[in-house]
Design an enzyme around this catalytic site. Structure first.
Site, short mmCIF file in Angstrom:
data_model
loop_
_atom_site.label_atom_id
_atom_site.label_comp_id
_atom_site.label_asym_id
_atom_site.label_seq_id
_atom_site.Cartn_x
_atom_site.Cartn_y
_atom_site.Cartn_z
N ASP A 45 10.51 2.48 -3.99
CA ASP A 45 9.81 3.86 -2.91
C ASP A 45 11.23 4.21 -2.55
O ASP A 45 12.06 3.94 -1.61
CB ASP A 45 9.29 3.04 -1.87
CG ASP A 45 8.76 3.18 -0.81
OD1 ASP A 45 9.07 4.20 -0.19
OD2 ASP A 45 7.88 2.51 0.01
N LYS B 161 6.80 11.75 5.56
CA LYS B 161 8.37 11.21 5.88
C LYS B 161 8.84 12.93 5.52
O LYS B 161 8.39 13.98 5.74
CB LYS B 161 8.69 10.44 5.63
CG LYS B 161 7.90 8.83 5.45
CD LYS B 161 7.96 8.28 7.60
CE LYS B 161 6.58 6.96 6.99
NZ LYS B 161 6.63 6.10 6.44
N TYR C 150 9.17 -2.56 3.36
CA TYR C 150 8.07 -1.69 4.22
C TYR C 150 6.88 -2.37 4.70
O TYR C 150 5.55 -3.65 3.90
CB TYR C 150 7.41 -0.22 4.29
CG TYR C 150 5.79 0.35 4.83
CD1 TYR C 150 6.64 1.29 5.74
CD2 TYR C 150 4.99 0.31 5.15
CE1 TYR C 150 5.90 1.71 6.88
CE2 TYR C 150 4.44 1.11 5.81
CZ TYR C 150 4.75 1.89 7.03
OH TYR C 150 3.85 2.46 7.49
N ARG D 32 -11.18 14.55 -6.56
CA ARG D 32 -11.15 13.01 -6.49
C ARG D 32 -9.99 13.43 -7.80
O ARG D 32 -9.81 12.46 -7.77
CB ARG D 32 -12.18 12.17 -6.60
CG ARG D 32 -11.53 10.75 -5.90
CD ARG D 32 -12.82 9.75 -5.46
NE ARG D 32 -13.90 9.91 -5.95
CZ ARG D 32 -14.44 9.69 -6.82
NH1 ARG D 32 -13.42 9.09 -8.26
NH2 ARG D 32 -16.16 10.04 -7.04
C1 LIG Z 1 6.01 5.43 6.05
C2 LIG Z 1 6.61 4.33 4.87
C3 LIG Z 1 5.24 3.68 4.21
C4 LIG Z 1 3.70 4.80 4.65
O1 LIG Z 1 3.53 5.63 4.06
P1 LIG Z 1 2.42 5.90 4.99
O2 LIG Z 1 1.79 7.88 4.65
O3 LIG Z 1 2.13 5.68 6.28
O4 LIG Z 1 0.82 5.38 4.09
C5 LIG Z 1 5.59 3.19 2.83
N1 LIG Z 1 6.96 3.34 2.70
C6 LIG Z 1 7.54 3.84 3.51
C7 LIG Z 1 9.56 3.03 2.84
C8 LIG Z 1 7.70 4.31 4.63
O5 LIG Z 1 8.39 4.56 5.28
#
Ligand SMILES: *Cc1c(COP(=O)(O)O)cnc(C)c1O
Length: 368
Positions: free
Chosen positions: A158, A183, A85, A32
């Site tokens: 992000d 992603k 998001y 962790r």
């Molecule tokens: C999918 C996504 C998230 C969240 O990610 P997870 O891996 O599903 O927790 C956050 N920001 C954006 C822009 C996303 O496309």
């Protein structure tokens, strides 16, 4: 890099173990706090983004939550892009309701509105996304991040939908970059993960300590799958962008399509900013089949090469109809305010042969 599938690591002396526990730089003692496979992923993501250090998390939301919970205190003022998001939006709403964080939402594309919302000496954090989902709005990062710095706010971007292949926000002045590595970095729809990258080691150490408490650490096998994905990131991203460009152009010329949103398409509201900030239009587009809400819902059920599924950034094309899924709680007026029409279809374009994909889109558009 092998998978270090271990929760704990053995030491020869109590002193060496104590030293390992001193901070983020020590030897791995407990997974962790640190794991060799996970640390390799953290180094690679930090390098790709041009940051000093990174931490990997169990999911994108794990990374985003670790950053927000580490940096915000009750009463802090946050400026956030309106089109965020869904999970991030919900996390901010929760922090506002339960911890008294003041969240001000602004149009990311409106430089004057973001500047006006930043309060020098008062705003703690500015939160933006490189490419907003599903409208493909691209905020003017160099201008907005400089404004955040001048106001004394920490900026968090992000970068999940652009990936470091198309944009490296730290080069434009960001303090923190967050990722859903689920992603494009993972890229194969087979692993969840997240990362936070820091321009500054002090900020990293602060967030690292809180992330260890939060317990959102990345699993070593998930980190290994993500490392495997990253090796083909440039190849995949090139194909995602090329397929999206071809598809967006053909959709724009199709008689049964009303509007197409893709940052690289001539006439997109963010087109000029995207040309400066992004090295490519990315793999996500949105379009509106003629026929409104029903046409959007029917389209996502008619496709056969593309599949109706959440997520973005995998090798296969995925479609969703936001009005009936991610944004189903909004009525038509609220949808319009969010820049989303009732019939809008979001398409995360994969790396298939583009003609296979186009034939599928054409047959699904028949009859509208
Ligand atoms: C999918 C996504 C998230 C969240 O990610 P997870 O891996 O599903 O927790 C956050 N920001 C954006 C822009 C996303 O496309």
């Amino acid at each position: 890099m092998p998978v270090y599938q271990s929760s704990a690591f053995a030491f020869g002396s109590a002193e060496a173990l104590a030293e390992a526990m001193a901070g983020p730089e020590g030897d791995c003692a407990y997974s962790r706090r640190g794991n060799p496979t996970v640390r390799t992923l953290e180094r690679q993501v930090a390098e790709l983004e041009g940051g000093r250090a990174a931490l990997a998390a169990a999911s994108g939301m794990g990374a985003i939550s670790a950053v927000l919970l580490a940096l915000l205190r009750p009463g802090d003022h946050v400026v956030a892009q309106r089109c965020l998001y869904g999970g991030t939006h919900a996390q901010l709403a929760d922090l506002a309701e339960r911890f008294g964080v003041e969240v001000e939402r602004v149009e990311g594309g409106d430089v004057a509105a973001v500047r006006a919302a930043l309060r020098p000496g008062r705003t703690r954090l500015l939160l933006l996304e490189t490419i907003a989902n599903p409208t493909c709005e691209v905020p003017d990062l160099p201008v907005l991040l400089a404004a955040a710095r001048a106001a004394g706010a920490v900026s968090v971007v992000d970068n999940s939908l652009a990936s470091p292949m198309l944009c490296r926000p730290i080069e434009h002045g960001a303090d923190v970059v967050v990722h859903s590595t689920t992603k494009y970095l993972g890229g194969h729809s087979d692993v969840l993960g997240g990362a936070a990258v820091f321009a500054d080691e002090e900020l990293y150490a602060t967030v690292w300590g809180r992330a260890v408490e939060l317990g959102a650490a990345a699993d070593p096998f998930a980190a290994w799958l993500t490392l495997r994905g990253i090796q083909t990131l440039p190849l995949r991203m090139r194909q995602h962008c090329a397929n999206a460009e071809l598809t967006a152009g053909r959709l724009a010329a199709h008689p049964r399509v009303r509007g197409v949103f893709w940052p690289g398409l001539p006439g997109h509201p963010s087109g000029a900013v995207a040309a400066r900030v992004l090295d490519g239009g990315g793999g996500m587009l949105a379009f509106e089949p003629a026929g409104g809400r029903d046409a959007g819902r029917e389209f996502v059920e008619r496709v056969r090469v593309a599949r109706l599924a959440l997520s973005i950034g995998g090798v296969e094309t995925l479609v969703t109809h936001p009005a009936s899924t991610s944004h189903r709680e909004l009525d038509d007026a609220e949808l319009a305010a969010a820049g989303i029409s009732a019939g809008l279809v979001r398409m995360a374009v994969g790396i298939e042969h583009p003609e296979d994909l186009w034939k599928d889109i054409e047959q699904a558009l028949e009859g509208f």
